[in-house]
Design an enzyme around this catalytic site. Structure first.
Site, PDB file in Angstrom:
ATOM      1  N   TYR A  10       9.682   8.310   3.170  1.00 21.36           N
ATOM      2  CA  TYR A  10      10.375   9.114   2.149  1.00 21.36           C
ATOM      3  C   TYR A  10      11.455   9.999   2.773  1.00 21.36           C
ATOM      4  O   TYR A  10      11.532  11.189   2.497  1.00 21.36           O
ATOM      5  CB  TYR A  10       9.379   9.986   1.377  1.00 21.36           C
ATOM      6  N   TYR A  29      -1.737   7.732  -8.857  1.00 21.50           N
ATOM      7  CA  TYR A  29      -0.980   7.200  -7.723  1.00 21.50           C
ATOM      8  C   TYR A  29      -1.797   6.069  -7.109  1.00 21.50           C
ATOM      9  O   TYR A  29      -2.967   6.258  -6.786  1.00 21.50           O
ATOM     10  CB  TYR A  29      -0.702   8.270  -6.650  1.00 21.50           C
ATOM     11  N   ASP A  62      -9.930   3.233  -7.876  1.00 21.41           N
ATOM     12  CA  ASP A  62      -9.133   3.329  -6.656  1.00 21.41           C
ATOM     13  C   ASP A  62      -9.682   4.507  -5.856  1.00 21.41           C
ATOM     14  O   ASP A  62      -9.319   5.657  -6.089  1.00 21.41           O
ATOM     15  CB  ASP A  62      -7.653   3.526  -7.011  1.00 21.41           C
ATOM     16  N   LYS A  91      -7.550   4.339   3.548  1.00 24.62           N
ATOM     17  CA  LYS A  91      -7.433   5.611   4.257  1.00 24.62           C
ATOM     18  C   LYS A  91      -8.568   5.903   5.239  1.00 24.62           C
ATOM     19  O   LYS A  91      -8.475   5.552   6.399  1.00 24.62           O
ATOM     20  CB  LYS A  91      -7.238   6.735   3.241  1.00 24.62           C
TER      21      LYS A  91
HETATM   22  C1  LIG Z   1      -2.697   6.412  -0.285  1.00 24.88           C
HETATM   23  C2  LIG Z   1      -3.197   5.768  -1.538  1.00 24.88           C
HETATM   24  C3  LIG Z   1      -2.915   4.416  -1.827  1.00 24.88           C
HETATM   25  C4  LIG Z   1      -2.021   3.571  -0.958  1.00 24.88           C
HETATM   26  O1  LIG Z   1      -2.562   3.327   0.290  1.00 24.88           O
HETATM   27  P1  LIG Z   1      -1.588   2.812   1.480  1.00 24.88           P
HETATM   28  O2  LIG Z   1      -2.534   2.540   2.592  1.00 24.88           O
HETATM   29  O3  LIG Z   1      -0.622   3.913   1.747  1.00 24.88           O
HETATM   30  O4  LIG Z   1      -0.914   1.586   0.967  1.00 24.88           O
HETATM   31  C5  LIG Z   1      -3.470   3.870  -2.962  1.00 24.88           C
HETATM   32  N1  LIG Z   1      -4.240   4.601  -3.789  1.00 24.88           N
HETATM   33  C6  LIG Z   1      -4.524   5.889  -3.552  1.00 24.88           C
HETATM   34  C7  LIG Z   1      -5.414   6.634  -4.479  1.00 24.88           C
HETATM   35  C8  LIG Z   1      -4.002   6.531  -2.420  1.00 24.88           C
HETATM   36  O5  LIG Z   1      -4.255   7.825  -2.206  1.00 24.88           O
END
Ligand SMILES: *Cc1c(COP(=O)(O)O)cnc(C)c1O
Length: 424
Positions: free
Chosen positions: A18, A146, A246, A275
């Site tokens: 970014y 997100y 997610d 993550k």
């Molecule tokens: C960071 C994140 C993603 C994307 O993960 P990347 O490894 O950066 O592609 C997807 N969903 C959530 C909730 C996130 O916090």
């Protein structure tokens, strides 16, 4: 090349996340890290208040994870996963299935959180196709979400968020309002009505609903009532719409439960993790699926899930994941996260009455101060330098997600730095 020359090359040739290529923001030159600290080329240290984008749950360079990667590298660092398997992939899947919400028994490895989200969307579509509901080609979600930066994931993220300029190439999914009842408040049954109405109206178009359970991260930094998820579980089951959690940000203890789904006592049909999966040491993500999804897709031609990343189930990453998941049973992470929560809550509460602070919220090892005006990058940079605490607010959200091994003194340094930014 010395550090100055390397940095000069970086400014001219390297894109950072970014960031502008012609007016690049300053960057810190990291040379090593351990525990909560990142050491810089000039000999100074930064206390990592954001766990390097929320990943580094046990701290940087944990010896057990480093040893696991090293041992694995000496044996097998990569092999294609089509036609091959290996012990780290199998052991990590065992650990994931054991710790995941009940019923999530099938594991698909992906390279990043965004890719896990893409795979979840594809799997949901294939499920509905196989179940004879080919009209269900879109997803449902909530505003303020997100899910990543790839096209499929951007299309599911908040439509007014940072990806709006790409709307021309994104699928138009169905969005319900943001869950309104905050975590810890009395549940308001009206909160779920708009989602229920959306599912009624578009039942024949929606393959699955995806959302971040309990905590909306990068687009909202907000905690909501887990009852919303229980209602959503019921509503999706009634319509055979799949439910996707997610948990890329919320998984692996960040909110105080191992997965945020546990707050709602429900299991989704699909769950994305990333993550913290490797304790932040190396990139890896996974999509967990229920028997029902796996069996339905496999029963109808083509009978297979159509995705296969080149570096799927990379052995180094899987070995790091095994070590990280084992670590959770080797220290009292729950106790640590509870203590972090208590301390963040009491110290951040003191910011609530500052003129520039609109709201303060904490849950688990997440502390957020929502500011009335967005601090300038120069201000943040100055305070990072003065305090030695690494923080990276985005927009009005000034937050910390410390490693679970941060000491009370370190947490106080972090909340003081947050206070300094809020006051600047
Ligand atoms: C960071 C994140 C993603 C994307 O993960 P990347 O490894 O950066 O592609 C997807 N969903 C959530 C909730 C996130 O916090």
């Amino acid at each position: 090349m010395d550090t100055t020359q390397l940095l000069e090359f970086d400014r001219k040739h390297l894109w950072h996340p970014y960031a502008s290529m012609t007016e690049p923001p300053p960057v810190n030159f990291a040379v090593s890290a351990s525990g909560t600290k990142i050491r810089l080329a000039d000999g100074s240290e930064l206390l990592d208040g954001v766990s390097s984008w929320w990943c580094m749950c046990h701290g940087h360079n944990h010896p057990k994870i480093v040893a696991a990667i090293r041992e694995q590298a000496a044996k097998l660092s990569q092999v294609m996963f089509a036609g091959f398997t290996h012990e780290p992939a199998i052991r990590l899947a065992q650990l994931l299935v054991e710790s995941a919400p009940a019923g999530l028994t099938r594991v698909f490895y992906a390279d990043s959180g965004s890719v896990a989200v893409e795979c979840a969307a594809k799997m949901a579509l294939q499920y509905q196709l196989a179940a004879g509901r080919g009209s269900r080609r879109l997803l449902g979600t909530v505003r303020g979400g997100y899910h990543g930066d790839t096209a499929g994931a951007m299309a599911l993220s908040d439509p007014d968020g940072m990806h709006h300029m790409f709307s021309g190439i994104l699928s138009k999914h169905h969005f319900a309002p943001q869950p309104a009842t905050p975590f810890g408040a009395d549940w308001n049954p009206d909160d779920f009505a708009p989602m229920e109405a959306m599912l009624d109206r578009y039942e024949n178009e929606i393959a699955a609903v995806i959302l971040e359970p309990v905590f909306q991260g990068a687009s909202a930094m907000r905690f909501y009532h887990p009852r919303y998820l229980a209602e959503l579980r019921r509503a999706c089951s009634e319509r055979d719409i799949l439910l996707i959690f997610d948990e890329v940000a919320t998984g692996f203890g960040r909110l105080g439960e191992f997965f945020a789904a546990e707050y709602a006592k429900v299991s989704p049909d699909l769950m994305c993790v990333g993550k913290g999966l490797t304790g932040g040491a190396i990139g890896l993500a996974a999509l967990l699926a229920s028997d029902k999804v796996a069996e339905t897709i496999s029963a109808v031609p083509p009978g297979k899930f159509m995705h296969g990343p080149t570096f799927m189930a990379n052995p180094l990453a899987c070995a790091a994941g095994c070590a990280s998941l084992e670590l959770f049973s080797e220290y009292d992470w729950r106790g640590n996260v509870k203590a972090i929560e208590r301390q963040l809550r009491s110290e951040l509460e003191e910011l609530r009455n500052l003129p520039n602070v609109k709201d303060v919220r904490t849950l688990g090892a997440v502390g957020v101060a929502e500011l009335a005006s967005t601090p300038s990058p120069e201000t943040v940079q100055r305070i990072v330098r003065e305090t030695g605490v690494w923080l990276r607010p985005f927009g009005p959200w000034l937050y910390t997600m410390p490693p679970f091994v941060a000491s009370p003194e370190e947490l106080t340094r972090i909340t003081r730095a947050m206070r300094a930014i809020a006051l600047a």
